[in-house]
Scaffold this motif. Sequence first.
Motif, short mmCIF file in Angstrom:
data_model
loop_
_atom_site.label_atom_id
_atom_site.label_comp_id
_atom_site.label_asym_id
_atom_site.label_seq_id
_atom_site.Cartn_x
_atom_site.Cartn_y
_atom_site.Cartn_z
N ASN A 120 -10.23 80.11 28.45
CA ASN A 120 -10.43 81.34 27.67
C ASN A 120 -9.83 81.15 26.29
OD1 ASN A 120 -11.72 82.90 29.75
ND2 ASN A 120 -9.72 83.08 30.74
N PRO A 121 -10.45 81.73 25.25
CA PRO A 121 -9.98 81.52 23.88
C PRO A 121 -8.70 82.29 23.57
CG PRO A 121 -11.78 83.10 23.91
CD PRO A 121 -11.65 82.60 25.32
N GLY A 122 -8.12 81.99 22.40
CA GLY A 122 -6.95 82.72 21.91
C GLY A 122 -5.66 82.37 22.61
N GLY A 123 -5.57 81.14 23.14
CA GLY A 123 -4.39 80.76 23.91
C GLY A 123 -3.39 79.92 23.15
N GLY A 124 -2.15 79.97 23.60
CA GLY A 124 -1.07 79.14 23.08
C GLY A 124 -0.07 78.89 24.18
N LEU A 125 0.84 77.95 23.96
CA LEU A 125 1.83 77.58 24.97
C LEU A 125 3.25 77.77 24.47
CD1 LEU A 125 0.46 74.14 26.30
CD2 LEU A 125 -0.04 76.43 27.21
N ILE A 126 4.13 78.19 25.37
CA ILE A 126 5.58 78.08 25.18
C ILE A 126 6.09 77.14 26.26
CG2 ILE A 126 7.80 79.25 25.38
CD1 ILE A 126 6.56 81.72 24.18
N VAL A 127 6.75 76.08 25.86
CA VAL A 127 7.35 75.14 26.81
C VAL A 127 8.85 75.41 26.83
CG1 VAL A 127 7.70 72.72 27.40
CG2 VAL A 127 5.55 73.45 26.34
N THR A 128 9.39 75.75 27.99
CA THR A 128 10.77 76.22 28.07
C THR A 128 11.75 75.06 28.24
OG1 THR A 128 10.67 76.51 30.47
CG2 THR A 128 10.03 78.39 29.09
N LEU A 129 13.03 75.37 28.09
CA LEU A 129 14.10 74.40 28.28
C LEU A 129 14.21 74.04 29.76
CD1 LEU A 129 16.75 76.09 26.00
CD2 LEU A 129 16.03 73.71 25.76
N ASP A 130 14.02 72.76 30.07
CA ASP A 130 13.93 72.35 31.46
C ASP A 130 13.94 70.83 31.48
OD1 ASP A 130 13.04 71.72 34.03
OD2 ASP A 130 11.31 73.04 33.98
N ALA A 131 14.74 70.22 32.35
CA ALA A 131 14.78 68.76 32.41
C ALA A 131 13.41 68.18 32.72
CB ALA A 131 15.79 68.31 33.47
N PHE A 132 12.64 68.86 33.57
CA PHE A 132 11.31 68.35 33.93
C PHE A 132 10.38 68.35 32.72
CE2 PHE A 132 6.91 69.08 34.99
CZ PHE A 132 6.64 68.09 35.92
N THR A 133 10.32 69.46 32.00
CA THR A 133 9.41 69.51 30.86
C THR A 133 9.82 68.51 29.78
OG1 THR A 133 10.67 71.34 29.85
CG2 THR A 133 8.79 71.93 31.26
N ALA A 134 11.13 68.25 29.67
CA ALA A 134 11.58 67.26 28.70
C ALA A 134 11.13 65.86 29.09
CB ALA A 134 13.10 67.31 28.57
N VAL A 135 11.29 65.52 30.36
CA VAL A 135 10.90 64.19 30.84
C VAL A 135 9.39 64.01 30.75
CG1 VAL A 135 10.79 62.73 32.90
CG2 VAL A 135 12.93 63.88 32.31
N HIS A 136 8.64 65.09 31.00
CA HIS A 136 7.17 65.03 31.02
C HIS A 136 6.56 65.58 29.73
CE1 HIS A 136 6.72 63.97 35.38
NE2 HIS A 136 7.95 64.45 35.40
N ARG A 137 7.31 65.53 28.66
CA ARG A 137 6.82 66.12 27.42
C ARG A 137 5.58 65.44 26.88
NH1 ARG A 137 11.74 63.73 26.32
NH2 ARG A 137 11.85 62.06 24.75
N ASP A 138 5.47 64.13 27.08
CA ASP A 138 4.28 63.43 26.56
C ASP A 138 3.01 63.95 27.22
OD1 ASP A 138 5.78 61.90 24.84
OD2 ASP A 138 5.90 60.17 26.18
N ALA A 139 3.08 64.20 28.52
CA ALA A 139 1.91 64.73 29.24
C ALA A 139 1.57 66.14 28.77
CB ALA A 139 2.16 64.73 30.75
N ILE A 140 2.59 66.96 28.54
CA ILE A 140 2.35 68.34 28.08
C ILE A 140 1.76 68.34 26.68
CG2 ILE A 140 3.47 70.53 27.51
CD1 ILE A 140 5.56 69.86 29.69
N ILE A 141 2.35 67.53 25.80
CA ILE A 141 1.87 67.46 24.41
C ILE A 141 0.44 66.96 24.37
CG2 ILE A 141 2.20 66.23 22.22
CD1 ILE A 141 5.25 66.31 22.89
N ALA A 142 0.13 65.95 25.20
CA ALA A 142 -1.24 65.39 25.23
C ALA A 142 -2.25 66.43 25.71
CB ALA A 142 -1.28 64.16 26.13
N GLN A 143 -1.90 67.20 26.73
CA GLN A 143 -2.82 68.21 27.23
C GLN A 143 -3.01 69.36 26.24
OE1 GLN A 143 -4.83 68.19 29.90
NE2 GLN A 143 -4.12 66.10 30.21
N ALA A 144 -1.91 69.75 25.57
CA ALA A 144 -2.02 70.81 24.55
C ALA A 144 -2.94 70.37 23.43
CB ALA A 144 -0.63 71.15 24.02
#
Length: 332
Positions: free
Chosen positions: A221-245
Amino acid sequence: MMKRRDFIAALGGVLTLPQAGRAQQLNRQMPRLGVLMGYGKDDTDAMARIAALRGGLEQLGWTEGRNIQIQIRYAGGVPGLFRQYAKELSDLNPNVIIADTTASAAALVRATHSIPIVFVSVTDPVGNGYVHNMAHPDGNITGFTNFEFAMSGKWLEVLKEISPSIERVAVVFNPETAAGRGAFFLEPIKASAPSFAVKIFPAPVQDDPDIERVITEFARNPGGGLIVTLDAFTAVHRDAIIAQAAARGLPSVYPLGHYVVAGGLVSYGVDAADLHRRAASYVDRIIHGARTADLPIQQPTKFDLVINLKTARALGLTVPPTLLARADEVIE
């Protein structure tokens, strides 16, 4: 009568025993520091945090191998490894243990009730039950937080400023490693959402396939954005999150600057390396006899805004001059 050769051998033993004993005594007296890192060993941010910690210790006269021993374990955002390494470090019975990230602190609190723990980059020590009082922590734990509630509103503000068309925001976190299983961030973000005319969608993830599936579904759906929170998992997997965004064309705001260095759009948060440098002072004071209960929990006072202009151009966004003027760092 003792033969001359036997006498010399015996005398040599008498002379060397005190020296060996003194060496053992010095080894026992050398303070030991344990460190449980939330990131992997080869993570650039983990390296920066450890370097800052060592630098802070050296400024206070502590040099690894000379007058302090340091044992480090890297959990790499894996829940089971936090528990395993917390037990390993506590079994070593060090003078103090550094807990990097909320997940590290949670594991260490379960592993020991006697060894002093200094947490760094923990979001909600009271809500997580580590302490009851920020000014006078009870038990064996104190440290440095990395979140202030106004940050949640700031994340939304920055996201809307850089992409005014956003109407829907997914909040990415791992319930196994995030503070309050994610609720700690979700609640203040939801409370701030009406002020920015956006709807909030929780986006729990636990591995890379989850990240791809959740972000792909949200982006339908259009008009979307992401907030990635402080979390050891999101930090370790940041490349995957950034690539998908990037692949889904989603403007995203991140909690720390190293996400933006890795290709993320924008971040607003604390300088985690600086927190580790400051944590060295608590390690020093505990080694010299201070109690954790007498060391107040310190909250962040400095927040950095980092913008990646290359990523903005790739998303077709024009960063407002007013936002650029407020940035602490701009990556071209």
